[in-house]
Design an enzyme around this catalytic site. Structure first.
Site, PDB file in Angstrom:
ATOM      1  CG  HIS A 167      23.158   8.719  10.667  1.00 21.88           C
ATOM      2  ND1 HIS A 167      23.180   8.698   9.305  1.00 21.88           N
ATOM      3  CD2 HIS A 167      23.175  10.032  11.006  1.00 21.88           C
ATOM      4  CE1 HIS A 167      23.208   9.937   8.835  1.00 21.88           C
ATOM      5  NE2 HIS A 167      23.203  10.775   9.849  1.00 21.88           N
ATOM      6  CB  CYS A 179      11.690   3.896  30.899  1.00 18.31           C
ATOM      7  SG  CYS A 179      12.711   2.411  30.814  1.00 18.31           S
ATOM      8  CB  CYS A 207      11.797  -1.430  27.703  1.00 16.98           C
ATOM      9  SG  CYS A 207      12.790  -0.714  29.029  1.00 16.98           S
TER      10      CYS A 207
HETATM   11  N1  APR Z   1      31.716   3.074  -3.575  1.00 20.16           N
HETATM   12  C1  APR Z   1      31.502   4.374  -3.216  1.00 20.16           C
HETATM   13  N2  APR Z   1      30.274   4.964  -3.267  1.00 20.16           N
HETATM   14  C2  APR Z   1      29.243   4.227  -3.722  1.00 20.16           C
HETATM   15  C3  APR Z   1      29.390   2.872  -4.134  1.00 20.16           C
HETATM   16  C4  APR Z   1      30.702   2.293  -4.038  1.00 20.16           C
HETATM   17  N3  APR Z   1      30.953   1.030  -4.376  1.00 20.16           N
HETATM   18  N4  APR Z   1      28.165   2.415  -4.544  1.00 20.16           N
HETATM   19  C5  APR Z   1      27.290   3.461  -4.383  1.00 20.16           C
HETATM   20  N5  APR Z   1      27.938   4.539  -3.904  1.00 20.16           N
HETATM   21  C6  APR Z   1      27.399   5.870  -3.582  1.00 20.16           C
HETATM   22  C7  APR Z   1      26.177   6.295  -4.362  1.00 20.16           C
HETATM   23  O1  APR Z   1      26.533   6.882  -5.593  1.00 20.16           O
HETATM   24  C8  APR Z   1      25.528   7.310  -3.413  1.00 20.16           C
HETATM   25  O2  APR Z   1      26.010   8.619  -3.657  1.00 20.16           O
HETATM   26  O3  APR Z   1      26.985   5.833  -2.245  1.00 20.16           O
HETATM   27  C9  APR Z   1      26.012   6.868  -2.027  1.00 20.16           C
HETATM   28  C10 APR Z   1      24.931   6.293  -1.128  1.00 20.16           C
HETATM   29  O4  APR Z   1      24.040   7.334  -0.837  1.00 20.16           O
HETATM   30  P1  APR Z   1      22.746   7.064   0.075  1.00 20.16           P
HETATM   31  O5  APR Z   1      22.067   5.871  -0.390  1.00 20.16           O
HETATM   32  O6  APR Z   1      21.993   8.338   0.105  1.00 20.16           O
HETATM   33  O7  APR Z   1      23.360   6.723   1.498  1.00 20.16           O
HETATM   34  P2  APR Z   1      24.001   7.721   2.578  1.00 20.16           P
HETATM   35  O8  APR Z   1      24.607   8.896   1.930  1.00 20.16           O
HETATM   36  O9  APR Z   1      24.857   6.920   3.448  1.00 20.16           O
HETATM   37  O10 APR Z   1      22.678   8.161   3.383  1.00 20.16           O
HETATM   38  C11 APR Z   1      22.862   8.998   4.481  1.00 20.16           C
HETATM   39  O11 APR Z   1      20.591   8.929   5.072  1.00 20.16           O
HETATM   40  O12 APR Z   1      18.883   7.630   4.919  1.00 20.16           O
HETATM   41  C12 APR Z   1      19.691   8.152   5.814  1.00 20.16           C
HETATM   42  O13 APR Z   1      20.355   7.229   7.883  1.00 20.16           O
HETATM   43  C13 APR Z   1      20.461   7.041   6.513  1.00 20.16           C
HETATM   44  O14 APR Z   1      22.817   7.059   7.070  1.00 20.16           O
HETATM   45  C14 APR Z   1      21.885   7.244   6.033  1.00 20.16           C
HETATM   46  C15 APR Z   1      21.888   8.684   5.562  1.00 20.16           C
END
Ligand code: APR
Length: 317
Positions: A167, A179, A207
């Site tokens: 990402h 560009c 840029c």
């Molecule tokens: N340890 C492990 N997991 C955890 C912890 C922890 N301490 N705390 C929270 N979580 C879990 C949550 O339960 C949730 O399932 O981490 C997850 C975070 O999920 P999201 O907020 O959806 O993040 P992510 O999965 O990384 O999102 C993916 O979506 O928004 C886009 O570009 C953004 O890279 C991101 C992608």
């Protein structure tokens, strides 16, 4: 218990001790913790891990925002998540689109500068360091595929060569009009919510080649994965070579990680989901004979993998 839930720990509270205490307690009590149903890796899973370590296939770690939660960086979709709270004036996920960037580049910049300021203040946690240890143990059999743009993996010492930032990263920016595809450093402007950009700061967002606005080198919702910027083909190639995939702290909301997990399973690889909450991948893992679900925080669980593989005498490199 196919798709084994290795352990559902119902005393997480005690685990909210500061990371250091946690680490100390593991070493001290080792297996003994098992009786209080505190350790996460049961003997069956340990056997599979030891068996895996004797093979030649890759150990790949797929990480999401949950890994950095213990470093103080909000996730995206949890209750205090970036997409849940969002920006002062706009719908959260709007800020993550090229369309919004073209309409309101400075509003998008304010939001990413604010997010980057949080990331710059954060330090890697024991989960990040455990992943670095796994790289040292598995050497060329190790790969990291991360959705995180916070740079904490590298701050914890994980190598760039074996890492795929699918990402992008908040350490880089590029021309908003493409560009050229040159990557520039991310503007080092510390920015708090509600603040305004000065003219001098706005000039630093341009840029150097064409004068249009730079953009954060991150993948936005209305954009597609590609190899040039986001290692699409390389990460799918790694998935095919993966015998063990640790899925750490991700809700599974984005497509490439879903494809990666599918590919690992199609090659009879093992998947282990590490997350305190049910999610897209834990649901899949529960249905698969090669699927495991460890319900807990990555900063509590990952150190146990280091311990198991450190003592595994069958490791083949
Ligand atoms: N340890 C492990 N997991 C955890 C912890 C922890 N301490 N705390 C929270 N979580 C879990 C949550 O339960 C949730 O399932 O981490 C997850 C975070 O999920 P999201 O907020 O959806 O993040 P992510 O999965 O990384 O999102 C993916 O979506 O928004 C886009 O570009 C953004 O890279 C991101 C992608």
């Amino acid at each position: 218990m196919t798709g084994r839930a290795a352990r559902k720990v119902n005393c997480l509270a005690r685990w909210s001790a500061p990371v250091d205490t946690r680490e100390a307690s593991v070493r001290q009590t080792g297996r003994a913790i098992e009786n209080n149903v505190m350790t996460y890796l049961d003997s069956i899973l340990e056997e599979r891990l030891t068996e895996f370590s004797s093979k030649k296939r890759k150990l790949t770690v797929l990480t999401g925002a949950g890994l950095s939660a213990a470093s103080g960086i909000p996730t995206f979709r949890d209750k205090d998540g970036f997409w849940t709270v969002g920006s002062v004036n706009y719908m959260p996920e709007e800020m993550g689109t090229y369309e919004m960037f073209l309409q309101k580049p400075l509003e998008v910049w304010k939001w990413f500068l604010y997010r980057n300021t949080i990331c710059l203040k954060a330090l890697p946690n024991i989960g990040h360091f455990a992943i670095t240890e796994l790289e040292k143990i598995f050497e060329d059999r190790f790969r990291l595929i991360t959705q995180n743009v916070d740079g904490l993996h590298f701050k914890a010492g994980t190598s760039q060569e074996k890492s795929y930032l699918i990402h992008g990263t908040l350490e880089k920016s590029r021309c908003g009009h493409e560009c050229s595809s040159e990557l520039y450093p991310f503007p080092d402007i510390r920015f708090e919510k509600g603040q305004d950009l000065t003219n001098a700061q706005i000039e630093r967002l341009r840029c150097p080649k064409c004068g249009y606005y730079l953009r954060p080198h991150v993948l936005w919702f209305d954009e597609r994965y590609n190899e040039k910027y986001y290692k699409l083909d390389s990460s799918l190639r790694v998935a095919k070579e993966t015998g063990l995939l640790l899925i750490v702290g991700t809700s599974g909301a984005t497509t490439l990680p879903q494809k990666i997990v599918e590919s690992v399973l199609s090659k009879q690889g093992i998947i282990i989901d590490i997350n305190p909450s049910e999610n897209y991948f834990s649901a899949i893992a529960r249905k698969k004979k090669n699927g495991y679900v460890l319900t807990g925080r990555s900063n509590d669980i990952l150190p146990e993998f280091v311990e198991v593989f450190n003592k595994s005498s069958t490791l083949t490199l």
